[in-house]
Design a protein around this motif. Structure first.
Motif: not given
Length: 599
Positions: A168-171, A205-208, A216-219, A239-245
């Protein structure tokens, strides 16, 4: 003067207590829901966030405690100490209906005026009043359940994705304004005169960039902001449950997120969901259901009649087909019992709100047949239509024709949902989940006179369509996917472009010069030069997910302090004016002569 707790501490929430606690001394606290004074007997329904518990006062109660209880009124805040005992009259409608608290000590912690509406789930007041006094509305058990469900879903999300190695990382909330998508909310800078931050429409853009950074894996449980027209399932802040892999493709992200939905439905609702979800393409969804977020809990599928009618002499149908559009219909089985000519006229007005020019029909009753269009067809065309539609006595065929297929899809897609609602075709408590895939990469904007990204400019084309990005954008498909629940998009995402050259071609196809692209996205373009892993992502709309799981009609019912349709909040009366001093510090001057834009 209200009593203080004076050292008394709550030991239990109301509904934590059961018959297993009989004989135990406890302390409970909350609001007075209901009072029943029977003379020498007095009963108080105490309400806290868990539910209702009965407090009892009788001849054995100390006189001063009984007299204090007689002064209580609805919504007083109290704390009571007493012994759990079995109720004589069991109430099966509440969780604690077989027990009560015999009160030995009572504290009045806060008195209350008579509220503007009754604090019950059956209260029948306008939403405007409930939102004005939202802090009272939130006391109702229905609202308490919604907010608690929201908490539970977020907790499951954090636990589930943590188990799958997501961090879990804040942007940032204050970011650079970029084009594409909805209108930004802008924040003027005090230190940089004439410049503005934007509030994020998403952390895209930040999660990319986090994938490029090697995480590697962001939430993130991410707050997002869009200055757009509102509706029942849309808010200016959400609010989004936002993720990237990273090092993943569609299969990885779809499988991972099916697992999350399966977990959250089981843990939060006790509902078992089968996986894997079925998948249909965007083209199939539009052709069968008239929507890229189809509700497939019922039939009423669209049927294409264009090939039957391509040579018809009926100009309304022929003109639509010749103009590049289509003629499509739905068969409302046994609809003749529900759809009179007057009702069909109302449905005509309904489809006109979706830009349809009209609604043709055939109504087949046991005694007669009436049609608004069959007299213009030859017998072969008429029979072919009825055969394709499986028409029988009692059915009503509803037909839309237009040179713009989007009008046909939008109007019939909405009409089938309207008919399902009217006819009660949807069984409550059912959850229908599917994936829609193979979206168009671009869509043409008449307003901007150019192609724009269907999702966003960083979406990867299908491998076989990469060579067509500049040559034939209308026929490029995207590696994008939406998860649909009960006819609502509950989440969506795509595989991202990680090749700088392909990203440059994408910008050109969207009409950006490289100078424009660098001005808007320079930091991302530069980052790609330093090694970008293959990556893909997705975001769930948390508000919408809670709404669907609780079978509510509006996300306002699952947000603590929502905005209304004009993006204002009735309770705090925001937005509002600010002091001139604040405006001067922000280098802003209000032009009193300017007329506000009307919508």
């Amino acid at each position: 003067m209200a009593d203080t707790m004076n050292g008394l501490k709550r030991t239990n929430y109301c509904t934590e207590l059961t018959i297993d606690n009989i004989g135990k001394e406890v302390v409970v606290a909350g609001w007075v829901q209901k009072i029943r004074n029977l003379g020498n007997l007095l009963f108080i329904d105490l309400r806290d966030r868990s539910g209702i518990l009965q407090l009892a006062f009788d001849d054995a109660t100390a006189r001063e405690v009984f007299e204090k209880a007689e002064t209580l009124r609805g919504e007083y805040v109290i704390m009571a100490k007493g012994v759990v005992r079995k109720r004589e009259a069991i109430n099966k409608d509440i969780k604690t209906g077989d027990i009560e608290i015999f009160v030995v000590d009572l504290r009045i912690l806060g008195k209350a005026q008579t509220p503007p509406f009754e604090i019950t789930d059956t209260t029948n007041v306008k939403e405007e009043l409930r939102l004005k006094y939202r802090y009272l509305d939130l006391r109702r058990s229905e609202m308490q359940r919604a907010i608690q469900m929201r908490h539970k879903i977020v907790k499951v999300a954090r636990d589930y994705y943590d188990e799958h190695n997501f961090l879990e990382i804040e942007t940032p909330i204050l970011i650079k304004s970029t084009p594409e998508g909805a209108r930004d909310y802008l924040v003027p800078s005090r230190l940089h005169e004439g410049k503005f931050y934007a509030l994020p429409q998403s952390p895209q853009l930040y999660k990319q960039l986090l994938m490029l950074s090697g995480f590697d894996r962001y939430l993130q449980i991410a707050r997002c902001f869009r200055d757009e027209d509102l509706r029942a399932d849309r808010q200016p802040e959400f609010t989004q449950i936002d993720l990237e892999m990273s090092f993943a493709d569609e299969e990885d992200i779809m499988c991972t997120n099916e697992g999350f939905i399966k977990r959250v439905m089981k843990d939060a609702l006790g509902v078992d969901i089968e996986t894997p979800f079925r998948r249909i393409s965007y083209a199939e969804a539009m052709n069968r259901y008239g929507s890229d977020k189809p509700d497939t809990r019922f039939g009423l599928e669209l049927i294409d009649l264009s090939d039957i009618l391509k040579n018809t002499e009926f100009k309304v149908f022929a003109g639509a087909i010749a103009g590049g559009g289509s003629v499509r219909a739905i068969n409302v089985k046994d609809g003749a019992h529900h759809l009179s000519r007057k009702e069909i006229d109302k449905l005509t007005d309904f489809v006109k709100t979706y830009k349809a020019k009209g609604l043709a029909y055939t109504r087949l009753t046991e005694d007669s047949e009436t049609s608004s269009f069959e007299k213009f067809l030859n017998e072969e065309e008429k029979n072919a239509i009825r055969e394709r539609m499986g028409a029988k006595k009692g059915d009503v065929l509803l037909v839309v024709a237009d040179a713009d297929n989007n009008v046909v899809y939008d109007s019939l897609g909405a009409l089938r949902c309207e008919m399902a609602d009217r006819l009660g075709l949807i069984k409550e408590g059912t959850f229908d989940l599917l994936w829609v895939t193979d979206f168009p990469l671009f869509e043409y904007s008449e307003e901007e006179n150019r192609y724009v990204a269907k999702h966003h400019p960083f979406t990867m084309p299908k491998v076989e369509d990469i060579d067509m990005v500049e040559k034939d954008p209308a026929h490029c498909l995207a590696r994008a996917y939406d998860m649909v629940m009960n006819g609502c998009e509950v989440g969506g995402g795509s595989v991202r472009i990680n090749d700088p050259e392909l990203q440059e071609r994408m910008f050109k196809a969207l009409g950006f010069t490289m100078e424009d692209a660098r001005e808007k996205f320079g930091f991302l373009i530069d980052a790609y030069k330093y090694g970008a892993p293959p990556h893909c992502g997705m975001a769930f709309g948390l508000d919408r997910l809670v709404m669907l799981m609780l079978e509510k009609d509006s996300i306002r019912d699952v947000i603590a302090f929502p905005k209304v349709q004009n993006a204002s909040e009735p309770m705090s009366q925001c937005p509002n004016t600010v002091e001139d001093k604040s405006l001067r510090e922000l280098h802003i001057k209000i032009d009193a002569s300017a007329q506000p834009e009307t919508k």
